[in-house]
Scaffold this active site. Sequence first.
Site, PDB file in Angstrom:
ATOM      1  N   ASP A 226       1.050  -7.652   2.138  1.00 12.54           N
ATOM      2  CA  ASP A 226       1.264  -6.214   1.943  1.00 12.54           C
ATOM      3  C   ASP A 226       2.754  -5.859   1.833  1.00 12.54           C
ATOM      4  O   ASP A 226       3.310  -5.197   2.699  1.00 12.54           O
ATOM      5  CB  ASP A 226       0.598  -5.452   3.096  1.00 12.54           C
ATOM      6  CG  ASP A 226       0.319  -3.997   2.743  1.00 12.54           C
ATOM      7  OD1 ASP A 226       0.790  -3.543   1.683  1.00 12.54           O
ATOM      8  OD2 ASP A 226      -0.368  -3.315   3.534  1.00 12.54           O
TER       9      ASP A 226
ATOM     10  N   PHE B 274       2.203  -3.492   8.893  1.00  4.22           N
ATOM     11  CA  PHE B 274       1.320  -2.805   7.928  1.00  4.22           C
ATOM     12  C   PHE B 274      -0.016  -2.322   8.450  1.00  4.22           C
ATOM     13  O   PHE B 274      -0.707  -1.583   7.749  1.00  4.22           O
ATOM     14  CB  PHE B 274       1.110  -3.659   6.671  1.00  4.22           C
ATOM     15  CG  PHE B 274       0.188  -4.846   6.831  1.00  4.22           C
ATOM     16  CD1 PHE B 274       0.663  -6.071   7.268  1.00  4.22           C
ATOM     17  CD2 PHE B 274      -1.160  -4.742   6.508  1.00  4.22           C
ATOM     18  CE1 PHE B 274      -0.177  -7.170   7.386  1.00  4.22           C
ATOM     19  CE2 PHE B 274      -2.015  -5.838   6.634  1.00  4.22           C
ATOM     20  CZ  PHE B 274      -1.518  -7.056   7.074  1.00  4.22           C
ATOM     21  N   ASP B 275      -0.411  -2.694   9.655  1.00  2.88           N
ATOM     22  CA  ASP B 275      -1.719  -2.215  10.144  1.00  2.88           C
ATOM     23  C   ASP B 275      -1.820  -2.452  11.645  1.00  2.88           C
ATOM     24  O   ASP B 275      -0.960  -3.108  12.249  1.00  2.88           O
ATOM     25  CB  ASP B 275      -2.858  -2.964   9.424  1.00  2.88           C
ATOM     26  CG  ASP B 275      -4.184  -2.189   9.401  1.00  2.88           C
ATOM     27  OD1 ASP B 275      -4.220  -1.054   9.916  1.00  2.88           O
ATOM     28  OD2 ASP B 275      -5.166  -2.710   8.866  1.00  2.88           O
TER      29      ASP B 275
ATOM     30  N   GLY C  29       2.194   5.713   9.343  1.00  2.00           N
ATOM     31  CA  GLY C  29       3.540   6.203   9.092  1.00  2.00           C
ATOM     32  C   GLY C  29       4.535   5.087   9.357  1.00  2.00           C
ATOM     33  O   GLY C  29       5.599   5.010   8.758  1.00  2.00           O
ATOM     34  N   ASN C  30       4.138   4.185  10.289  1.00  2.00           N
ATOM     35  CA  ASN C  30       4.941   2.990  10.555  1.00  2.00           C
ATOM     36  C   ASN C  30       4.785   1.970   9.425  1.00  2.00           C
ATOM     37  O   ASN C  30       5.532   1.003   9.353  1.00  2.00           O
ATOM     38  CB  ASN C  30       4.489   2.311  11.851  1.00  2.00           C
ATOM     39  CG  ASN C  30       5.330   2.708  13.057  1.00  2.00           C
ATOM     40  OD1 ASN C  30       4.782   3.168  14.054  1.00  2.00           O
ATOM     41  ND2 ASN C  30       6.639   2.531  12.956  1.00  2.00           N
ATOM     42  N   SER C  31       3.801   2.184   8.572  1.00  2.00           N
ATOM     43  CA  SER C  31       3.555   1.228   7.488  1.00  2.00           C
ATOM     44  C   SER C  31       4.834   0.955   6.723  1.00  2.00           C
ATOM     45  O   SER C  31       5.525   1.884   6.312  1.00  2.00           O
ATOM     46  CB  SER C  31       2.499   1.780   6.536  1.00  2.00           C
ATOM     47  OG  SER C  31       1.220   1.602   7.063  1.00  2.00           O
TER      48      SER C  31
ATOM     49  N   ASN D  11     -15.513   5.225   6.730  1.00  2.00           N
ATOM     50  CA  ASN D  11     -14.245   4.742   7.249  1.00  2.00           C
ATOM     51  C   ASN D  11     -13.915   5.414   8.589  1.00  2.00           C
ATOM     52  O   ASN D  11     -13.602   4.748   9.573  1.00  2.00           O
ATOM     53  CB  ASN D  11     -13.136   5.034   6.225  1.00  2.00           C
ATOM     54  CG  ASN D  11     -11.840   4.346   6.567  1.00  2.00           C
ATOM     55  OD1 ASN D  11     -11.846   3.292   7.209  1.00  2.00           O
ATOM     56  ND2 ASN D  11     -10.736   4.944   6.160  1.00  2.00           N
TER      57      ASN D  11
ATOM     58  N   HIS E 137       0.823  -1.212   0.000  1.00  2.00           N
ATOM     59  CA  HIS E 137       0.000   0.000   0.000  1.00  2.00           C
ATOM     60  C   HIS E 137       0.860   1.266   0.000  1.00  2.00           C
ATOM     61  O   HIS E 137       0.342   2.353  -0.262  1.00  2.00           O
ATOM     62  CB  HIS E 137      -1.043  -0.016   1.124  1.00  2.00           C
ATOM     63  CG  HIS E 137      -0.565   0.313   2.514  1.00  2.00           C
ATOM     64  ND1 HIS E 137      -0.289  -0.647   3.467  1.00  2.00           N
ATOM     65  CD2 HIS E 137      -0.347   1.502   3.126  1.00  2.00           C
ATOM     66  CE1 HIS E 137       0.083  -0.063   4.585  1.00  2.00           C
ATOM     67  NE2 HIS E 137       0.051   1.239   4.413  1.00  2.00           N
TER      68      HIS E 137
ATOM     69  N   ASN F 136      -9.743  -3.984   6.409  1.00  2.00           N
ATOM     70  CA  ASN F 136      -8.985  -2.875   6.977  1.00  2.00           C
ATOM     71  C   ASN F 136      -9.158  -2.844   8.500  1.00  2.00           C
ATOM     72  O   ASN F 136     -10.291  -2.866   8.980  1.00  2.00           O
ATOM     73  CB  ASN F 136      -9.509  -1.570   6.339  1.00  2.00           C
ATOM     74  CG  ASN F 136      -8.635  -0.377   6.654  1.00  2.00           C
ATOM     75  OD1 ASN F 136      -7.480  -0.526   7.046  1.00  2.00           O
ATOM     76  ND2 ASN F 136      -9.186   0.816   6.500  1.00  2.00           N
ATOM     77  N   TRP F 137      -8.058  -2.797   9.255  1.00  2.00           N
ATOM     78  CA  TRP F 137      -8.055  -2.812  10.730  1.00  2.00           C
ATOM     79  C   TRP F 137      -8.498  -4.142  11.322  1.00  2.00           C
ATOM     80  O   TRP F 137      -8.710  -4.232  12.532  1.00  2.00           O
ATOM     81  CB  TRP F 137      -8.990  -1.746  11.336  1.00  2.00           C
ATOM     82  CG  TRP F 137      -8.613  -0.350  11.073  1.00  2.00           C
ATOM     83  CD1 TRP F 137      -7.360   0.148  10.915  1.00  2.00           C
ATOM     84  CD2 TRP F 137      -9.492   0.770  10.937  1.00  2.00           C
ATOM     85  NE1 TRP F 137      -7.417   1.485  10.700  1.00  2.00           N
ATOM     86  CE2 TRP F 137      -8.714   1.894  10.711  1.00  2.00           C
ATOM     87  CE3 TRP F 137     -10.889   0.896  11.019  1.00  2.00           C
ATOM     88  CZ2 TRP F 137      -9.262   3.149  10.538  1.00  2.00           C
ATOM     89  CZ3 TRP F 137     -11.436   2.149  10.839  1.00  2.00           C
ATOM     90  CH2 TRP F 137     -10.634   3.269  10.599  1.00  2.00           C
TER      91      TRP F 137
END
Lengths: 723, 723
Positions: free
Chosen positions: B222, B674-675, B656-658, B328, B85, B213-214
Site C-alpha cells: 500500500d 496503512f491499517d 487519517g494516519n494512513s 462493512n 489507497h 480489509n482490517w
Amino acid sequence: MKKRLAILVGSIAATVIAAPTLADEGMWQPHQLPALENILKEKGMEINPKSISKLTEFPMNAVVSLGGCTASFVSPKGLVVTNHHCSYGSIQFNSTAENNLLDKGFLAKSLSEELQAAPGSRVYVTEEVTSVTDKINSGIDSTLSGAERYQAIDNKRKELVADCEQDKAYRCTVSSFHGGLEYYLIKALAIRDVRLVHAPAKSVGKYGGDVDNWMWPRHTGDYSFYRAYVGKDGKPADYSEDNVPYIPKSFLKVSAKGVADGDFVMAAGYPGRTNRYRLAEEVRHAFGSSYPTAKKYREEFIDIIKTVAPEGSDARVKYESTIAGLANYAKNYGSMLNSYGRSDFQQRKDQLETDLNAWIQADSKRIAKYGEAMQQLNALIIKEQHYWLRDLTLAYAGRTNMLDAAKRLYRLAHEKSKPDAERESGYQERDMKRFEQGMKRITRRYDAEVEKTVLHHFFMVYAGLDKEQHVKAVDKVLGLSKPDAKQLTKKLDKMFKKTKLGEEETRLQWMEASVEDFKKSKDPFIKLAVATYESDMQLEKEQKAIAGEFQTLRPKYMEAIIAYNQSIGKPVYADANSTLRVTYGNVKGYSPKDGAVMMPFTSLRGLSEKETGEWPFNSPEKLLKLVSAKTHGEYYYEPVDSVPVNFLSTLDSTGGNSGSPTLNGKAELVGLLFDGIFESVIGDWDFDDNLNRTIHVDSRYMLWVMEHVDGAHNLLEEMAIVK
Amino acid sequence: MKKRLAILVGSIAATVIAAPTLADEGMWQPHQLPALENILKEKGMEINPKSISKLTEFPMNAVVSLGGCTASFVSPKGLVVTNHHCSYGSIQFNSTAENNLLDKGFLAKSLSEELQAAPGSRVYVTEEVTSVTDKINSGIDSTLSGAERYQAIDNKRKELVADCEQDKAYRCTVSSFHGGLEYYLIKALAIRDVRLVHAPAKSVGKYGGDVDNWMWPRHTGDYSFYRAYVGKDGKPADYSEDNVPYIPKSFLKVSAKGVADGDFVMAAGYPGRTNRYRLAEEVRHAFGSSYPTAKKYREEFIDIIKTVAPEGSDARVKYESTIAGLANYAKNYGSMLNSYGRSDFQQRKDQLETDLNAWIQADSKRIAKYGEAMQQLNALIIKEQHYWLRDLTLAYAGRTNMLDAAKRLYRLAHEKSKPDAERESGYQERDMKRFEQGMKRITRRYDAEVEKTVLHHFFMVYAGLDKEQHVKAVDKVLGLSKPDAKQLTKKLDKMFKKTKLGEEETRLQWMEASVEDFKKSKDPFIKLAVATYESDMQLEKEQKAIAGEFQTLRPKYMEAIIAYNQSIGKPVYADANSTLRVTYGNVKGYSPKDGAVMMPFTSLRGLSEKETGEWPFNSPEKLLKLVSAKTHGEYYYEPVDSVPVNFLSTLDSTGGNSGSPTLNGKAELVGLLFDGIFESVIGDWDFDDNLNRTIHVDSRYMLWVMEHVDGAHNLLEEMAIVK
C-alpha cells in the site's frame, strides 16, 4: 490482561529450544520399535524401546481397544480411560429425559453405582500377534483368478479366526499389512462386561461440539472412564452382578505434571485406515476427480434440501442431521483438496514412482521381480476407476431414503434365506435391532419433495453420462438411457405418490417378507429394487474380483517399496489397518499460514473466552466460577498462566486412535489423543511435518475437572497419580 | 517446507526478548514529546525527542498532510510517499478503459511524464501551531445560550482562519482539543500542484482488497508516490508546466534494512477522530444501544435487498456496492461490540468516573470548579440521547435514494439562495460537480421495489416508537402516527408509482429549481421533502444548540480529567482531531485468542500462498516469478526467510494516519502505516495494549517491488536509501 501476552510469548520460547530435527511420520507396529531405538532415545524416550515392543509387557499391556476407539488401564482394578466421544453411546444409553447423563455428566461413587455400558461394548486386550503370511499364502498361486483368490484368502482367514476363537474368551482377527504382503493373526482377550464409571457433562466432554470439530485452538475435556469386569475365575463373562473388576497385567500412571512445549510424547492405539502408499495415479484420481466430485455432489445435495425445505419448514427439521453429515465431509474434502492444491504432494508421489522405477530398471533381478507387477498394478487401478463417476453418482442418489430402504429390505430378504453366519455383514441376526432402528428413523428424516428433487438431480446427472457408463437395469426401470427431465419428473411423481415405503409400519412389515413377496409387489420402489438386484450383485462380484487381483499386485508393489526404502536406509511402516500401532513425536505448535502461529497449549482462560452460554460453548457454571477465581489447584502451568486444557503434538494419528493414551518418555499418561487439526485432514494420504498435528486432552485438565468440578475423589484415589 | 516453521519460530524469539513493559497508548501533540523524553529513550528513540517536537525541524518538517491521509517527503525534490489507497483517486482519475493505470500501475520515468493528481489534491505542510484558546474564549461567557455560544465560537474561528489565510499560500484551521478546552490555529503551506509519480499495480497496492480489509496476516503493497510542485518563486501555485519541484526543508531517508521484531518505531501523522474521553454514559449508550441497533438496521437493510433483489437479478447488481457499504460497517460495529463484550472497558470507564468523582469530592476547591459541570454534562448527554432511536431509524430510511435525493435537492434550492460562502458545506459551488455526480449515480443504484420495501420497514419501525418520539411533519405527510402496514404499503406504492425522481434527467433539472418551484411540485417525494423541511431545520438548530452547551461543559470535564491524571503522574493526550500527532511503540505481534499468536511480519512466501489468480489475490506474474525464484535482492530478512511484506506495531493510530511514515529510532523511514487489525477497531474508543495493532508496509517490500518488479530505478536513485 497485560500478563497474558508476555506469558504466551514466554511459552513460545520453549518451542524454539525444542524445535526437533527428525520427522515424526509413522504408525509403527510394536515389533518395529527396537529398530528405531536410537531415534526414540534421541527424541526423549526414557523407557527401553525394547520393552514397548512387547505386547505382554508394560506399557503395551495397559493399552486396549474398544473396537473403533483406543483406551488404557489406569488402575489395578480394571479402570479404563478413553475419550468422552468413545463412550458417548454408553452415556446416551443410560440417559432418560428425566435423568440426562449427557447433560449432567455421571460419576459412580462406588463399584455398585457403575452402569452397564451400551450393548456390544467390549474391551479388547491384544495378547498375541502372530505372523500368518505363510499360512494364508499356502496353496494360493498365480493360476487363480481374481475372484478365486479373493475367496480363497477369505476362506483361509475365516479358518484361522475360527481356530483361534475356540477359546470363547478371545476375539481373533487376521489383518492384512502392506496390501496383503504380510498377514498377522491378532488374538485379543474380549472383555464383555464393561461398565460406565465416570463422564463429565457433555458441556465439558464435547465442549465446542461440531463447531470446533478438527479445529484448533480447542478446549474439549474429551475423557471418560469405563471399568472392565470379568467372572470370578478372571475370565471374560457376560454381565453379572457377581462379576469382579478385571485385574490388568499393568496400568498407566497418570501425570499431574503434564508436558511442556517441545517434550517427547508417544501414543499407542488402533488407528483405522490410511492411504500413504497409494500410487501416484490413485492420488491423482482421488484429488483430481473423486473428491472434488463428491464435494460438489454434497454441496448440490445440501442446496437442494435448502431450496425445497426452506429454513423454518417442517421438512427442514427432518434434514438438519442429513445436512450436517453432508457438510461435515464436504468440509473434510475441502480441507484435503485445499492441502493438496497448496502442497507438492502429487509431485512427490510422481517423483517417488519415477525413482522407484529407475531403481527397479537398474537391476535385472529387480526388473524380473517387480517390473511387470508395477505395470499391471497401474493398469488395474485404471480398470478399477473406469466406473467411478457412475458409481459415485448412483451412490448419492442412493442416499435418499426410499431408494435405500427398498434396496436394503430386498437384500435382507435374500440374506435371510442363508444361514446366519454366511450372511453379508449388516444383515445378520445381531444386526436386526439396528436395521429396525434404521427403518424407524426414516420417519423422522424423510420428506417426499426433497427426495424427489434429489433423485431427479442425480438421476439426470447419471442419464447424461457416457452410454457405456450406464447400467442396463437402471436405465430400463427408470427410463434413463438418455436425459429427459420432464419424463423423469413425471416418473418420480408417480413413484412417490404410489409408494407406501414412506410409512413406518409398511417398512417394518417388509423386514419379514420373502424374496417372492418382493417380486410380487407393485410398490414402485420395491419394483426398482427387485429390477436392479441382479445387476447390483453382479457389480459387487466384479468388485470382489478386482479386489482379488489387487491382493496379488499390491503386495509386490509394497515389497518393491520396502526394498527400495531399505536401499536408502528408511524403515517402512504399514498403512493403518485398525491394529495396534505406536507413534512418537513432540509437543509442538504450528503455523497455519504466513504470519500466524498456533501455540501448542490452550488454557482455562481461553475456554472462558469462548463461552457463549449456549451449546456448544456452555461450560458448567461451577467450572466457570473456578476459572474466574483462578482456582488452579496443583495443575497450574506457568507458560499459559492457567491450567492447560488441550495440547498439540506431532504424533501421526487418524480415526481409531481416539482415546489413545498419550505418554511421556517415562510412559506416564500425560493426555488422551482425541482429534487432528483441520490442516492435517489430508494426513490420511500425506504426512506433512509442518502441518500434521494431533490434539490431546491435557491430563492436568482432566484431573482438575475431576478434582474441582466433579469431585471424582474416589477415582483420583484409585489411580496412581504422579505429582 | 521444513525450514519454514523453524524460521518462523526463530522470529518469535525476538518478541520474547523485546516484550515491552510500557503501554504505547497515546496520540501526542509534538509539543508534548519532551515531557516523554525518558520513556522515548528507554523504548529506543535515538534522535533527540526535543527535535521531533519542533514542526520546523527534522523529521517533522518532512511529514505532510494530504487532507484525510498522511504522507512524507522522501527526496530533496519534493517526492512524497503515501499509501496507494491515498492516491487511489488520482490513479483512477488518470485511467481510461484503454489505459487503466489502476490495473497496470504507473511509473513516470522523468519529471515530464508525471501526471496531474485528481482535482483538489493538496500537499499540506504544517508550519505553525499557535494556541488561540484565549482569543476564542474572549467575550464568551456563561450568559450565552447554547445556540449563541455555538455561533459565537464558530464566528471567532472563521475570523481567525480568514485572517491567517490572507496569505493565499496557506490553509488555516482552528482545531479544538479536549472538547474545546484548548484551541490551536494551525497554519499549513498548501501546495496545490500535486502530480502522480509512481504507483504499483492495484494487484500489489490493494492486494487482498476488501476481503483483507482490517485483516492480519496481510500482504498489501500500500504505497505510491506524488511530487509537490510550486511556482518558480517557490510558492504554491496552480498547475503550470513552468512549475518546479518543491524543495522541502528536510526529507526522510528510506531504510533498506527495515525493522526487526521488538524494534522501536514511531509514526507522525494526522489521525482523524477518537472517542477516548467519552463519559461512561456515552460508552454505555454507544455500545449498549446505538451500535447494536445500527448493526441490526444494517443487517435488516441487507436482508431486504437480498430478498427483494435475489442473486443474479438486475436489481441486485444495482445494490452490490450498497450491500458492501452496509456490511462493512456492520462488520466494524460487530468487531467493536465483540471487543466491548469481552473486555472490561465499561467497568474501567465506570471506575474512572467513580475515582474522578471521589477525587473531586475530596477537595472543596475541586467541588466548586468541577462538581456542577460533571452533573450537567451527564444531564446533557442524557438529553442528547433522547431522540437517538428516532433519529437513527429515520436516518436509515433516509439512506434510500428517492427520499435522500428529494431532501438534498430541496435543501440545495434553499442554500443556493444564500451567498456561496454562507452555504452549508456540501452545497457550495465547489461541491456542485460532486452533487451532480451523486444525482447521476442514483441511476445505477436504484430499484423502486427495493427502496419501497426498505422504506416500509424503517417507517414501520418509526411508527411503532413512543408517541413522544414522533416528528409531526413526518407523521402528517406519511400517516405514521401509528403503525398501519397496509395503509403504508398503499401510500408507498402510490408514491413510487407517481414520482419522477427515478429519472436522471428529472433529478438534474431539479438542481436548477427554486424553492418556489419545489413548493408547487406534485411529485410525492418532493412534497415530502418540502413538508418536512422546516421540521428538519428546527432539529438541526436544536442539535447545534446542544453542541454549544457541550462546548461549555466538556472543557470543564477535560480540565478535571487532566488535573486528576496529573495528580497520579499521568500525561494526557487529546482525542484525535485530524491534527498532527506522534505515536510511538514497538514492532510486535499479538494473540487474537488463547492458543493462537499472530507474528509481526508477513513475507513474500505468504503472499504467494494467498494467490488465487483472481482479484483481490492476483499478483502480477512477474512478481510471482521472482517469489518462486527466491529473488530477494538486498531485502532478505532472515527470520521470515524471505522479503518481509507487512508488519505489525503497537502504534496508536486511526483513520487519517494512513500513509504516515513509520520511523525507526533514527527517524529513517522503515514503513508506511496503512491499517489497523480487526481486533483493534474498538481502538477509537479504548486502547488495549494486547490487541491494539497497526499494520505497516515494510520499506523492504516497497523497495523490492520498485527495484525488481516495477524497475523504478529513477526514484530509487532520487531517494536517500540507507543500506
